[in-house]
Design an enzyme around this catalytic site. Sequence first.
Site, PDB file in Angstrom:
ATOM      1  N   ARG A  74       0.859  -1.186   0.000  1.00 16.66           N
ATOM      2  CA  ARG A  74       0.000   0.000   0.000  1.00 16.66           C
ATOM      3  C   ARG A  74       0.895   1.237   0.000  1.00 16.66           C
ATOM      4  NH1 ARG A  74      -3.182  -2.901  -1.531  1.00 16.66           N
ATOM      5  NH2 ARG A  74      -5.273  -3.412  -0.783  1.00 16.66           N
ATOM      6  N   HIS A  77       0.062   0.133 -10.101  1.00 21.30           N
ATOM      7  CA  HIS A  77      -0.618  -0.846  -9.249  1.00 21.30           C
ATOM      8  C   HIS A  77      -1.027  -2.093 -10.043  1.00 21.30           C
ATOM      9  CE1 HIS A  77      -3.079  -1.129  -5.277  1.00 21.30           C
ATOM     10  NE2 HIS A  77      -2.619  -2.313  -5.648  1.00 21.30           N
TER      11      HIS A  77
END
Length: 353
Positions: free
Chosen positions: A267, A316
């Site tokens: 994250r 991502h």
Amino acid sequence: MFSFFNSSQSPKVVLTRNLGPDVMPFLERRQDIDLVVWGQDRTCDRKWLLENVQGARALIVILTDSVDQEVLDAAGPQLQVVSTMSVGYDHINVKELAKRNIKLGYTPDVLTDAVADTSIMLALMAGRNARESMTVVNEGKWPEYSWGPFLFAGRQLSASSSSPVRTAGFLGFGRIAQATLTRLIPFGFTHCLYTSSPSSTPTPERDAAIQEAHGLQALRRVDLDTLAAESDIVFVLAPGGAATANLVDEHFLRKMKKTSVLVNTSRGTLVDSHALAKALRERWIWGAGLDVVTGEPQITADHPLVKEPRCIILPHIGSATVETRIDMATLAVKNALAVISGTEMLASLELSS
């Protein structure tokens, strides 16, 4: 919007994205549910969700869908399960689900290998100055360079005669971290360090088994300062949230070796972006490979990390293989269907109010 209506008594299942031809038949062939699908290939419209979630027994979402108190209020008390096509659940108000006795399904395990592969790829790219080198070719500047003994030279991932001891550091040591370690062993890594949540129970037997299985000289649980100072590569693989925000800050980065690489495939919030940009700019560390950045996807060309040539940034894509995404979508669907059928989910998060 696609809608498949059966009888008025059928449980309503709301899906916030079409999951493609390999997965949709699991839902479409069911004659005992009322399926409502957001049919556009973009983030589900908030207004549409609030209107269509009313009366739903199951809600299947992806990580761009915020499931908060407003959505749960709109759904009504009959909602039994929220199932997300992700391993993370930062986009879901878990406390509200617990208060309302709503189950939460998620998709761990199935993306472990894909993210571990991406972690190794980023370690290689960051260490070998891939972005700087590719830019030379892409901008047509290669002819301007004459060969030299250290032209385009980066840091080697594998062990060598000059650095026979290689230490991998993991901020978080769950499934993905352990899978990443497995991939590092053929590169000659000899030592492994990791940190875990202070509240987690030590696991000496597990650690001893992993050390023996990989033939490591050492595997130790350490504090953050030790992890930073002794690791040749630091892999950030801990959960997001307030408890782990900016764990990799200026203090941590200054402790790292000048030859070390930072990789984050968990994250973005775990790494202080401005501190990392400063560390790269002032050469506190060698390079960084990021699949996640705080504030994504609003990461533009003027972002401080994008400006750093030794920072590899991917949008991502850690779990973005066709095989993994099909497995994730399938599991999310099966989790939801299990609850409304009165059976156990394949993967659920234990909630406490």
